[in-house]
Design a protein around this motif. Structure first.
Motif, PDB file in Angstrom:
ATOM      1  N   UNK A  31       4.493 -32.040 100.177  1.00  0.00           N
ATOM      2  CA  UNK A  31       4.186 -32.032 101.603  1.00  0.00           C
ATOM      3  C   UNK A  31       4.236 -30.594 102.092  1.00  0.00           C
ATOM      4  N   UNK A  32       3.985 -30.378 103.353  1.00  0.00           N
ATOM      5  CA  UNK A  32       3.787 -29.024 103.878  1.00  0.00           C
ATOM      6  C   UNK A  32       4.997 -28.108 103.700  1.00  0.00           C
ATOM      7  N   UNK A  33       6.200 -28.660 103.688  1.00  0.00           N
ATOM      8  CA  UNK A  33       7.395 -27.824 103.581  1.00  0.00           C
ATOM      9  C   UNK A  33       8.312 -28.237 102.439  1.00  0.00           C
ATOM     10  N   UNK A  34       7.726 -28.757 101.357  1.00  0.00           N
ATOM     11  CA  UNK A  34       8.544 -29.121 100.212  1.00  0.00           C
ATOM     12  C   UNK A  34       7.916 -30.221  99.377  1.00  0.00           C
ATOM     13  N   UNK A  35       8.769 -30.855  98.605  1.00  0.00           N
ATOM     14  CA  UNK A  35       8.333 -31.918  97.705  1.00  0.00           C
ATOM     15  C   UNK A  35       9.362 -33.030  97.703  1.00  0.00           C
ATOM     16  N   UNK A  36       8.904 -34.265  97.867  1.00  0.00           N
ATOM     17  CA  UNK A  36       9.772 -35.421  97.655  1.00  0.00           C
ATOM     18  C   UNK A  36       9.744 -35.731  96.166  1.00  0.00           C
ATOM     19  N   UNK A  37      10.897 -36.079  95.627  1.00  0.00           N
ATOM     20  CA  UNK A  37      11.040 -36.354  94.197  1.00  0.00           C
ATOM     21  C   UNK A  37      11.782 -37.675  94.037  1.00  0.00           C
ATOM     22  N   UNK A  38      11.346 -38.471  93.077  1.00  0.00           N
ATOM     23  CA  UNK A  38      11.997 -39.738  92.785  1.00  0.00           C
ATOM     24  C   UNK A  38      12.239 -39.821  91.281  1.00  0.00           C
ATOM     25  N   UNK A  39      13.460 -40.184  90.890  1.00  0.00           N
ATOM     26  CA  UNK A  39      13.751 -40.337  89.471  1.00  0.00           C
ATOM     27  C   UNK A  39      15.225 -40.534  89.200  1.00  0.00           C
ATOM     28  N   UNK A  40      15.552 -40.470  87.936  1.00  0.00           N
ATOM     29  CA  UNK A  40      16.956 -40.583  87.526  1.00  0.00           C
ATOM     30  C   UNK A  40      17.699 -39.298  87.883  1.00  0.00           C
ATOM     31  N   UNK A  41      18.929 -39.453  88.321  1.00  0.00           N
ATOM     32  CA  UNK A  41      19.764 -38.349  88.805  1.00  0.00           C
ATOM     33  C   UNK A  41      19.713 -37.124  87.893  1.00  0.00           C
ATOM     34  N   UNK A  42      20.072 -37.292  86.628  1.00  0.00           N
ATOM     35  CA  UNK A  42      20.150 -36.141  85.714  1.00  0.00           C
ATOM     36  C   UNK A  42      18.793 -35.474  85.509  1.00  0.00           C
ATOM     37  N   UNK A  46      16.236 -35.432  87.652  1.00  0.00           N
ATOM     38  CA  UNK A  46      15.879 -34.737  88.883  1.00  0.00           C
ATOM     39  C   UNK A  46      16.621 -33.408  88.986  1.00  0.00           C
ATOM     40  N   UNK A  47      17.927 -33.436  88.784  1.00  0.00           N
ATOM     41  CA  UNK A  47      18.704 -32.204  88.974  1.00  0.00           C
ATOM     42  C   UNK A  47      18.497 -31.197  87.845  1.00  0.00           C
ATOM     43  N   UNK A  48      18.211 -31.679  86.641  1.00  0.00           N
ATOM     44  CA  UNK A  48      17.844 -30.749  85.560  1.00  0.00           C
ATOM     45  C   UNK A  48      16.515 -30.063  85.885  1.00  0.00           C
ATOM     46  N   UNK A  49      15.576 -30.816  86.453  1.00  0.00           N
ATOM     47  CA  UNK A  49      14.274 -30.235  86.803  1.00  0.00           C
ATOM     48  C   UNK A  49      14.411 -29.230  87.940  1.00  0.00           C
ATOM     49  N   UNK A  50      15.273 -29.503  88.900  1.00  0.00           N
ATOM     50  CA  UNK A  50      15.500 -28.548  89.993  1.00  0.00           C
ATOM     51  C   UNK A  50      16.079 -27.245  89.428  1.00  0.00           C
ATOM     52  N   UNK A  51      17.013 -27.362  88.506  1.00  0.00           N
ATOM     53  CA  UNK A  51      17.560 -26.165  87.859  1.00  0.00           C
ATOM     54  C   UNK A  51      16.445 -25.405  87.138  1.00  0.00           C
ATOM     55  N   UNK A  90       6.828 -28.003  86.721  1.00  0.00           N
ATOM     56  CA  UNK A  90       8.125 -28.346  86.110  1.00  0.00           C
ATOM     57  C   UNK A  90       8.476 -29.799  86.405  1.00  0.00           C
ATOM     58  N   UNK A  91       8.318 -30.212  87.645  1.00  0.00           N
ATOM     59  CA  UNK A  91       8.655 -31.587  88.043  1.00  0.00           C
ATOM     60  C   UNK A  91       7.760 -32.594  87.331  1.00  0.00           C
ATOM     61  N   UNK A  92       6.484 -32.279  87.240  1.00  0.00           N
ATOM     62  CA  UNK A  92       5.546 -33.173  86.545  1.00  0.00           C
ATOM     63  C   UNK A  92       5.879 -33.254  85.051  1.00  0.00           C
ATOM     64  N   UNK A  93       6.193 -32.111  84.441  1.00  0.00           N
ATOM     65  CA  UNK A  93       6.539 -32.087  83.015  1.00  0.00           C
ATOM     66  C   UNK A  93       7.793 -32.910  82.733  1.00  0.00           C
ATOM     67  N   UNK A  94       8.667 -33.010  83.730  1.00  0.00           N
ATOM     68  CA  UNK A  94       9.884 -33.804  83.569  1.00  0.00           C
ATOM     69  C   UNK A  94       9.613 -35.297  83.736  1.00  0.00           C
ATOM     70  N   UNK A  95       8.369 -35.639  84.076  1.00  0.00           N
ATOM     71  CA  UNK A  95       7.998 -37.041  84.223  1.00  0.00           C
ATOM     72  C   UNK A  95       8.427 -37.642  85.551  1.00  0.00           C
ATOM     73  N   UNK A  96       8.685 -36.802  86.529  1.00  0.00           N
ATOM     74  CA  UNK A  96       9.166 -37.287  87.817  1.00  0.00           C
ATOM     75  C   UNK A  96       8.015 -37.666  88.739  1.00  0.00           C
ATOM     76  N   UNK A  97       8.262 -38.636  89.585  1.00  0.00           N
ATOM     77  CA  UNK A  97       7.308 -39.020  90.619  1.00  0.00           C
ATOM     78  C   UNK A  97       7.531 -38.066  91.788  1.00  0.00           C
ATOM     79  N   UNK A  98       6.468 -37.420  92.257  1.00  0.00           N
ATOM     80  CA  UNK A  98       6.587 -36.431  93.331  1.00  0.00           C
ATOM     81  C   UNK A  98       5.540 -36.655  94.406  1.00  0.00           C
ATOM     82  N   UNK A  99       5.834 -36.121  95.576  1.00  0.00           N
ATOM     83  CA  UNK A  99       4.863 -36.099  96.676  1.00  0.00           C
ATOM     84  C   UNK A  99       5.044 -34.775  97.399  1.00  0.00           C
TER      85      UNK A  99
END
Length: 101
Positions: free
Chosen positions: A39-50, A52-57, A28-37
């Motif tokens: 890690x062992x207990x989650x994912x760091x995400x970088x992008x525009x506010x809307x 990022x939060x639309x992708x989390x939803x 989902x995060x990749x399809x949204x075009x977000x930069x991600x990393x």
């Protein structure tokens, strides 16, 4: 506004292994075009506010669609408006200080 977030989505009621749900959320995060990393207990995400939060939803929607009756999520995020900063910038800053010690 740019945001850097740390996301940990944990489906509940689906057994011990959650890798297929994490994989679905990563897609989902990749399809949204977000930069991600990942890690062992989650994912760091970088992008525009809307975005990022639309992708989390959408991650929640997809994990529920996969059969998870309940999800608990931990989310940390920050914004900065005085200058541009990436996930790598934040890590590099600490690594440079460590190397100088």
């Amino acid at each position: 506004m740019k945001v850097i977030a740390d996301l940990c989505v944990v489906p509940m009621g689906v057994g011990v292994s959650v890798s297929k749900y994490v994989t679905a959320c990563e897609n989902v995060l990749k399809a949204a075009g977000l930069k991600t990393k990942l890690h062992a207990y989650g994912t760091n995400i970088e992008g525009e506010w809307d975005v990022v939060f639309d992708a989390i939803k959408r991650c929640h929607e997809v994990v529920h669609e996969m059969g998870a009756p309940r999800i608990t999520t931990t989310l940390k995020f920050g914004t900065r408006i005085d200058r541009s900063q990436t996930m790598e910038d934040k890590v590099d800053s600490v690594q440079k200080r460590l190397a100088a010690e």
